[in-house]
Design an enzyme around this catalytic site. Structure first.
Site, short mmCIF file in Angstrom:
data_model
loop_
_atom_site.label_atom_id
_atom_site.label_comp_id
_atom_site.label_asym_id
_atom_site.label_seq_id
_atom_site.Cartn_x
_atom_site.Cartn_y
_atom_site.Cartn_z
N SER A 94 0.83 -1.20 0.00
CA SER A 94 0.00 0.00 0.00
C SER A 94 0.87 1.26 0.00
CB SER A 94 -0.94 -0.04 1.21
OG SER A 94 -1.87 1.01 1.17
N HIS B 64 -2.42 -1.46 -4.53
CA HIS B 64 -3.88 -1.58 -4.61
C HIS B 64 -4.49 -0.19 -4.74
CE1 HIS B 64 -5.11 -0.43 -0.29
NE2 HIS B 64 -3.82 -0.17 -0.41
#
Length: 379
Positions: A69, A93
C-alpha cells in the site's frame, strides 16, 4: 551507518512525515532507507516519498520484508535505487477510505479515491513504464509481487540476499484489511497487461532515453541507453536533421510531421503522381531522380502542415471574436473551431445570425457552510 527505518504503519510511530523529516534533518551523503511496513495513510505516504525525493544524496531503499500500500510508493517513488531482499514482498492496490454520509458525500469520496489512485498509478508508471490505466488495472486487482516479480515488472531494480540487520515483523492483523494476506495467498501478477505499450509511449520512452544524453552529442553505445549510434543517425536522417541536433530540434521535427495526417500526405502524393502521369510520354514512364522525388515529398508534407495550421488559426480568430461578442459559448470553443474548419461559410453564416447569449453576473451565490466535512483516513 546512514540508515532510516520505516518499520511502522505509515502515519504512526517512526513512520510519520515529521519523524522521517526530523531523522533526515542533519544528515548528508548517501542514504539507505529500510522498509518493512503494511502501509497506512495515503497522504502521509506521499509526504514521506516527497521528503526522500528532496534529499540531496543518493537514496537506496531496501525492502526487507513487506512494502504494501502506502509503503510501496514510498519505496518506489522515493528511491534512486530500489532493492528487495530475496524473500521480500511488495503490494499495490487502489486507495481505500472509511467513510459515511448521504449520496452526495459518498459520490465526493468516490471521486477523491479515484483521483488519489490515479496519482499513485502515475508513480508506478513513472518507475516501471506503461500507462496509468494499465497500473490501475493491477491496483484494482490488489496485486502482490515477489522480489523476482517486482524486478521483472520494473518496480524494483535488484534483489539483495543480505539478511536484515534489524529484522522487523509485520503483524498479521495489519493485513486483514486487504483482499489477500500476502503473496502466497494471492494470484501471480498479470504482467502481460504491461507488455504492450502504445505507439505514443514508445515515442515518449525513446525521447526520454535521448534526453538523458548530452544534447548535441550522438548517444554512446552504452548498455543502458537503449538505442545505438546507427539508430540515432537513421533518426536524424529521417527527420532531415544534422546528427548533432538537439532534443528541441528533434521534438520540433516530430511535431511538424505529426501535424499532417497520413491521409492528407497520401492524398498530396497521389496528386503529384497524377500530374506526372498526365505529363508523361506515350509509354507513361517517367524517370525521376530519387533525391528529387524525396524533396518533392518533403515539400508536399510541409505544405500540407502549413495549410492545416493556417486553417486552424483562421478558425480560432473567427470563433474567438464570436465568443467576445457573446454569440458563442467559451465552453463550446473547440466544437465551433472544428465545425468552422470543416465548413467555414456555413459556420460564419450561423455565427452572424446567432442571438447574443444572455450573461448572468456571478459572485452572489449562497454557499452552504454546513456541508459535512469528511473525517475518514485514506489508505
Amino acid at each position: 551507518m546512514n540508515d532510516v527505518l520505516i518499520y511502522d504503519e505509515i502515519g504512526t510511530g517512526d513512520s510519520t512525515p515529521k519523524a522521517v523529516t526530523t531523522a533526515l534533518a542533519n544528515r548528508s551523503g548517501d542514504l539507505t532507507v529500510r522498509v518493512n511496513s503494511p502501509g497506512g495513510d495515503a497522504y502521509a505516504g506521499l509526504a514521506i516519498m516527497n521528503t526522500l525525493r528532496e534529499y540531496a544524496g543518493k537514496v537506496t531503499v531496501i525492502i526487507e520484508g513487506l512494502a504494501a500500500s502506502a509503503a510501496s510508493y514510498i519505496a518506489i517513488g522515493g528511491a534512486d535505487r530500489l532493492v528487495m531482499c530475496s524473500n521480500a514482498e511488495l503490494m499495490i492496490h487502489d486507495a481505500m477510505l472509511m467513510t459515511q454520509g448521504n449520496f452526495d458525500q459518498l459520490t465526493k469520496d468516490a471521486a477523491q479515491l479515484n483521483r488519489i489512485s490515479d496519482t499513485l498509478a502515475g508513480i508506478y508508471a513513472t518507475k516501471a513504464g506503461g500507462t496509468k490505466e494499465q497500473w490501475r488495472d493491477l491496483m484494482k486487482a490488489e496485486t502482490w509481487f515477489s522480489a523476482e516479480e517486482a524486478v521483472k515488472a520494473g518496480l524494483a531494480d535488484a534483489i539483495h540476499g543480505m539478511k536484515a540487520e534489524q529484522p522487523a515483523t509485520v503483524s498479521a492483523s495489519a493485513l486483514t484489511q486487504y483482499r489477500y494476506a500476502g503473496r502466497s495467498n494471492a494470484p501471480a501478477p498479470n504482467l502481460a497487461a504491461l507488455a504492450t505499450p502504445s505507439r505514443k509511449e514508445n515515442i515518449v520512452s525513446f525521447l526520454n532515453r535521448f534526453a538523458r544524453n548530452e544534447e548535441g552529442t550522438p548517444p554512446a553505445a552504452e548498455e543502458n541507453i537503449g538505442f545505438s549510434p546507427e539508430q540515432w543517425n537513421r533518426l536524424t536522417a529521417a527527420l532531415r536533421l544534422d546528427q548533432a541536433a538537439t532534443l528541441e530540434e528533434v521534438v520540433a521535427a516530430v511535431e511538424t510531421l505529426s501535424g499532417a495526417t497520413d491521409q492528407e500526405i497520401a492524398a498530396a502524393i497521389n496528386d503529384v503522381k497524377a500530374q506526372v502521369k498526365a505529363q508523361a510520354k506515350i509509354d507513361r514512364t517517367v524517370v525521376v531522380d530519387a533525391a528529387v522525388w524525396d524533396k518533392m515529398q518533403e515539400t508536399l508534407k510541409v505544405g500540407v502542415v502549413a495549410q492545416t495550421q493556417a486553417g486552424r488559426l483562421n478558425a480560432e480568430q473567427v470563433v474567438d471574436q464570436a465568443i467576445r461578442v457573446g454569440k458563442a459559448s467559451p465552453g463550446q470553443r473547440e466544437q465551433w473551431i472544428a465545425a468552422f474548419i470543416k465548413d467555414p461559410e456555413e459556420i460564419t453564416r450561423r455565427l452572424n445570425k446567432a442571438q447574443e447569449i444572455p450573461r448572468i453576473e456571478r459572485g452572489y451565490s449562497k454557499v452552504n457552510l454546513d456541508e459535512q466535512e469528511n473525517k475518514g483516513w485514506v489508505r
